[in-house]
Design a protein around this motif. Structure first.
Motif, mmCIF file in Angstrom:
data_model
loop_
_atom_site.group_PDB
_atom_site.id
_atom_site.type_symbol
_atom_site.label_atom_id
_atom_site.label_comp_id
_atom_site.label_asym_id
_atom_site.label_seq_id
_atom_site.Cartn_x
_atom_site.Cartn_y
_atom_site.Cartn_z
ATOM 1 N N ASP A 42 0.773 -1.291 -0.098
ATOM 2 C CA ASP A 42 -0.160 -0.061 -0.066
ATOM 3 C C ASP A 42 0.876 1.193 -0.016
ATOM 4 O OD1 ASP A 42 -2.279 -1.616 0.104
ATOM 5 O OD2 ASP A 42 -2.765 -1.299 2.260
ATOM 6 N N ASP A 45 2.101 1.839 -3.530
ATOM 7 C CA ASP A 45 1.131 2.274 -4.171
ATOM 8 C C ASP A 45 0.759 3.769 -3.879
ATOM 9 O OD1 ASP A 45 -1.403 1.949 -6.182
ATOM 10 O OD2 ASP A 45 -2.596 2.236 -4.096
ATOM 11 N N GLN A 48 3.182 5.679 -5.617
ATOM 12 C CA GLN A 48 2.925 6.016 -6.958
ATOM 13 C C GLN A 48 1.707 7.091 -7.527
ATOM 14 O OE1 GLN A 48 1.072 2.691 -9.202
ATOM 15 N NE2 GLN A 48 2.662 2.756 -10.731
ATOM 16 N N GLN A 49 0.787 6.921 -6.465
ATOM 17 C CA GLN A 49 -0.118 7.908 -6.674
ATOM 18 C C GLN A 49 0.415 9.400 -6.578
ATOM 19 O OE1 GLN A 49 -3.626 6.942 -4.461
ATOM 20 N NE2 GLN A 49 -3.396 4.919 -4.727
ATOM 21 N N GLU A 64 6.507 0.585 -11.008
ATOM 22 C CA GLU A 64 5.537 -0.295 -11.558
ATOM 23 C C GLU A 64 5.969 -1.469 -11.485
ATOM 24 O OE1 GLU A 64 1.879 -1.315 -13.090
ATOM 25 O OE2 GLU A 64 2.559 1.047 -12.809
ATOM 26 N N LEU A 67 5.823 -2.823 -7.846
ATOM 27 C CA LEU A 67 4.291 -2.911 -7.501
ATOM 28 C C LEU A 67 3.688 -4.415 -8.131
ATOM 29 C CD1 LEU A 67 2.729 0.418 -7.469
ATOM 30 C CD2 LEU A 67 2.411 -1.032 -5.941
ATOM 31 N N ARG A 71 2.628 -7.347 -5.596
ATOM 32 C CA ARG A 71 1.093 -7.802 -5.710
ATOM 33 C C ARG A 71 0.825 -9.152 -5.930
ATOM 34 N NH1 ARG A 71 -0.512 -2.134 -8.483
ATOM 35 N NH2 ARG A 71 -1.183 -0.848 -6.487
#
Length: 80
Positions: A42, A45, A48-49, A64, A67, A71
């Motif tokens: 998380d 993530d 990344q956001q 990328e 992740l 995941r």
């Protein structure tokens, strides 16, 4: 001095520790801790956001890939 790529890889390493794929530095043993893994995934993530459009192409590609790998391994471990 730490760079952003090293920072991202350290978070991914913590996720891998939580998935039992890397030994814990304090005990040298591997243990599955899905909560720890999820927290670090998380965090990647979130990075990344929040950094979208501000990373170099190499940094964005690395994030990328990290992740995706984390995941995928998380789903595999959660299904066991």
């Amino acid at each position: 001095m730490i760079d952003f790529s090293t920072f991202m890889m350290s978070i991914a390493s913590a996720a891998m520790m939580g998935l039992g794929l890397a030994p814990r530095p304090d005990t040298g043993k591997t243990e599955v801790d899905l909560d720890l893994a999820r927290q670090n995934i998380d965090l990647l993530d979130l990075l990344q956001q929040k950094t979208k459009g501000n990373l170099s192409p190499d940094e964005a590609n690395l994030l990328e890939k990290l992740l995706l790998e984390c995941r995928t391994k998380y789903v595999e471990e959660a299904r066991k």
